[in-house]
Design an enzyme around this catalytic site. Structure first.
Site, short mmCIF file in Angstrom:
data_model
loop_
_atom_site.label_atom_id
_atom_site.label_comp_id
_atom_site.label_asym_id
_atom_site.label_seq_id
_atom_site.Cartn_x
_atom_site.Cartn_y
_atom_site.Cartn_z
N THR A 1 0.92 -0.95 -0.46
CA THR A 1 -0.05 -0.13 -0.12
C THR A 1 1.11 1.34 0.17
OG1 THR A 1 -1.75 -1.75 1.02
CG2 THR A 1 -2.19 0.92 0.98
N HIS A 2 1.76 1.24 -0.91
CA HIS A 2 2.95 2.23 -0.81
C HIS A 2 2.54 2.94 -2.28
CE1 HIS A 2 5.61 -0.65 1.71
NE2 HIS A 2 4.23 0.08 2.20
#
Lengths: 589, 250
Positions: free
Chosen positions: A514-515
């Site tokens: 989730t970057h």
């Protein structure tokens, strides 16, 4: 017609890491602060107690802590000539929801970027010459440098109580730490975590191959800790339900464990939950924000006036709100002009899976940030001449647990069901290990965010549209690094090894990280950035985006949260010491 | 939590505006304010799982349940190591899942248009899982009866069942509802969820799935074991509701 509420000094949109930190700093200074949060209130004791937090189906597969796509989602396509379609169920990335945001369900891997990462374009040009970078790569220097941010990294790490071993104390290389990291003014607040067996086997092999392995910097704490706000955190118990889960043990740094109890003591602070912001409203000049319009769950609209608007939502939702509020010029990939939505980037994650014949690893005993790492191949820590790519990443034994719906490794030739599958699963589960490369993802002209022309959210607003694919540079990087990781893996003497570099095209159907970065990049030039070096909008000076990963000009080979937290403190300081004394643009464009 | 207790527990945004809303709209403001000075604490701020109880099928018909029981027991066959998918309650798990929020995709973005995209764009079907199961299970029996002299899937020999499942997996059978491989992948995924999820959801009965692989379940503290390298973890699994031998009979 929206109902108008009494004005506040500060309106915060989103109460995750950056919203909590800014809320605390602003409330402490005596300002009247209100935070508007889309999701519900969450606290450890009631939302994810250790009595039932370890529920893989509920959190990992039914996404109980994440934004439900029914609330909002994105559309996605690999290339601009395709039609984007909605992400109907999350997989590649998992945006948070509710108080604490993604800070509730992160894994706690807490890295600083390298000093050279902050002057990436200049550095690469100086070392390799002008023609080394691909034409369409739009990386740029950050408007802040490592030396300026160091004290703020330190502050965030002390807020969290990060567990680790310094590799570079004020320029002196330290044994047992990361010898490649930027200088640190102080040791980590708590000692490194103890390590699972698989991580120690990796570290032994890495030493044999000639590397200097070190423990992952961890927000899953090695011992009890009291932070500067007086918050007490507990010791991590290696329960193996960390990333994608809330910590019932007060052992993972989060807004809940590090900030919120202190923040909620201020009578001049309040938070309104289940309140989704629709837009920031501007005055007639378009240069000043006057209020924020939000909607409660009954569909009622409210207008909250404020002097200072802090946009603290998750990465691409910051971009979406800037576009819905018509702040800044939207990016046009045809001309390369415009800035909002430009330089969207991600993370290039890949892995090596190994199976041992006779080693019992107990892989379910782990934390979100346990593991031993090697940083020789990150950023520009190695010579890229002749390799055909730039960038890199850290690699190591990062396995964060072995929750069995998701993690049931079997030898490569095993069927997916039936008696052969059953035997192989029973035989392999305790003897398998996943090793990971956490690689950079640089920015490109054709990777961007804009508003979708077809699909709408429940308020009839266009969804955010993501146009993204991995470029050759990232795929070559992934191939090179994954094979270096395989060199170490082979030195562990496994009975089976599967080497899986990242391959294109990028897909939203497989979890990666989730970057999500970029879209409201910070910079020195308003024609290539949305906010200035103090995370202040170039166009509307009373709007700040204090450190969300949307301000990253590109993404580096490390997890983003440490830099997000450091920028939050950096922005808070700029607001307190500069902006409040003389409201207006802090940098002249 | 029941609807009435939920609405009672909701607090008004601001007294004045809430009165306005109640007067005009006849309902409360559905936004909550937590003012500084007090650390809020709310019981049941989330929706914990409701333990699955034995009892009749909630979604499947008797025929559908027989087919699903037969399928899950081939995907995870009983053997010397213990029961298979049927004994583990995988069909019960899937039944309760289909009857709940998973079955009708109620938390997912289901706005049209539904277009066929590239594989990297992910599933785009308007058909929710409970519909998919209904039509595909009927189509599977239809296929079996036409191919195996009037026998339903559940009535086939295990070798024939494996043959059908294998052909579905490879995409060699196209069912009359248009599915085939997709349905196989769905039921394989849901069966594995049932076998390995916490027993509170109706599958993984007696923690069969966890015991098979040596996963200790929802244990909370491994601090005494983190540095015990290369030793088999000795304690049996526990679930969210504990373990059968913790409970007093009756």
């Amino acid at each position: 017609m929206a109902k108008k509420l009494p004005a506040k000094d500060v309106v915060i949109i989103g109460l995750g890491w950056t919203g909590s930190i800014l809320g605390y700093e602003m409330a402490k200074a005596g300002l009247e602060v209100v935070a508007l949060e889309r999701g519900p209130w969450r606290d450890t004791a009631t939302a994810f107690p250790s009595t039932y937090a370890q529920d893989e189906l509920r959190y990992d597969f039914h996404h109980d802590l994440f934004v439900q796509t029914k609330q909002t989602t994105l559309t996605f396509r690999n290339k601009a000539d395709q039609t984007a379609l909605p992400i109907r169920s999350w997989a590649s990335f998992l945006p948070g929801n509710g108080v604490g945001g993604a800070g509730v369900h992160w894994g706690g891997q807490t890295w600083r970027f390298l000093p050279t990462d902050f002057r990436l374009r200049s550095h690469l040009k100086e070392r390799y010459g002008k023609k080394f970078l691909p034409q369409d790569m739009t990386i740029q220097d950050w408007p802040v440098n490592y030396d300026e941010l160091e004290a703020y990294y330190d502050r965030f790490e002390k807020l969290c109580g990060i567990s680790g071993k310094a590799g570079n104390l004020r320029g002196q290389i330290q044994g047992g730490g990361n010898p490649f990291e930027g200088w640190r003014s102080d040791e980590y607040p708590t000692p490194p975590m103890k390590q699972p067996y698989g991580a120690m086997l990796f570290a032994d092999a890495a030493r044999k191959v000639g590397h200097s392995p070190f423990p992952m910097p961890a927000a899953t704490l090695s011992q009890a800790y009291v932070n500067p706000l007086g918050m007490r955190l507990g010791q991590c118990t290696f329960c193996g339900f960390c990333d994608k889960f809330g910590c019932g043990n007060y052992a993972k740094s989060s807004p809940q464990t590090c900030v919120l109890p202190a923040l909620m003591r201020f009578p001049n602070f309040s938070v309104r939950t289940e309140s989704e912001v629709l837009r920031i409203n501007l005055d007639g000049t378009g240069k000043r924000a006057t209020s924020v319009t939000y909607v409660d769950t009954s569909g009622e609209e409210w207008e909250q006036p404020g002097d200072l608007i802090l946009l603290c939502a998750f990465s691409f939702f910051n971009v979406q709100l800037m576009l819905h509020s018509k702040i800044g010029t939207p990016y046009d990939p045809q001309t390369g002009q415009g800035v909002v939505g430009r330089n969207y980037a991600y993370q290039t994650v890949s892995g090596v899976n190994i199976i041992f014949k006779d080693k019992i690893l107990n892989p379910f005993i782990a934390a979100g940030a346990s593991g031993m790492m090697v940083d020789d191949y990150n950023g520009d820590n190695f010579d890229h001449s002749g390799l055909g790519f730039v960038g890199g990443g850290y690699m190591g034994a990062t396995q964060t647990g072995a929750r069995p719906i998701a993690t049931r490794p079997v030898p490569a030739d095993t069927a997916k069901w039936g008696s052969g599958w059953k035997r192989a699963t029973a035989e392999t589960y305790r003897k398998a290990l996943r090793l990971t490369v956490h690689g950079s993802c640089y920015s490109y002209r054709d990777c961007f965010l804009d508003l979708d022309p077809t699909y709408k959210d429940r308020f009839d607003r266009p969804l955010m549209r993501m146009t993204f694919d991995f470029h050759d540079n990232e795929l070559k990087m992934s191939d090179h690094l994954t094979n270096r990781l395989a060199d170490i893996a082979r030195a562990m003497n496994p009975s089976e090894i599967a080497v899986a570099p990242r391959k294109g095209p990028y897909t939203v159907t497989v979890y990666q990280s989730t970057h999500n970065t970029g879209g409201t990049a910070m910079g020195t030039d308003p024609t290539t950035s949305v906010v200035n070096r103090y995370c202040q909008s170039w166009d509307v000076s009373n709007v700040f985006i204090p450190g969300g990963a949307s301000v990253f000009p590109q993404n580096h080979g490390y997890n983003p949260t440490d830099t997000v937290g450091a920028l939050a403190f950096w922005t808070a300081d700029a607001i307190m010491t500069k902006y409040l004394k003389s409201p207006g643009p802090l940098v002249q464009s | 939590m029941s609807a009435s207790s939920e609405s009672i527990s909701r607090r008004n945004l601001l007294a004045s505006t809430a009165i306005l809303l109640v007067t005009i709209l006849g309902r409360q403001a559905y936004s909550r304010t937590y003012s500084g000075g007090v650390l809020p604490w709310e019981p049941s701020g989330t929706q914990p799982p409701v333990p699955v109880r034995p009892g009749p099928w909630l979604y499947f018909t008797t025929d559908e349940a027989a087919t699903v029981d037969a399928i899950v027991d081939r995907l995870i066959p009983p053997d010397g190591s213990g029961p298979g998918g049927k004994g583990a309650g995988c069909a019960v798990f899937i039944d309760r899942q289909l009857a709940g929020s998973f079955g009708d995709s109620r938390h997912l973005y289901m706005h049209p248009p539904f277009a066929n995209g590239t594989p990297s764009q992910g599933p785009q079907s308007p058909i929710v899982p409970k519909e998919r199961y209904r039509t595909s299970l009927a189509a599977l029996d239809e296929y079996c009866k036409a191919t195996f002299a009037g026998k339903s899937f559940a009535a086939l020999s295990t070798a024939q069942q494996d043959q059908v499942l294998s052909a579905l997996e490879k995409g060699e059978i196209k069912l009359s509802d248009g599915s085939g491989k997709e349905f196989f992948e769905s039921i394989l995924q849901n069966t594995m969820e049932g076998f390995f999820a916490d027993p509170i959801y109706g599958g993984n009965r007696d923690m069969i799935g966890w015991r098979l692989i040596g996963f200790p379940g929802a244990r909370y503290d491994y601090r005494d074991w983190i540095e015990r390298y290369n030793e088999t973890y000795p304690l049996p699994p526990v679930g969210i509701m504990g373990r059968a031998d913790w409970n007093t009979p009756g």
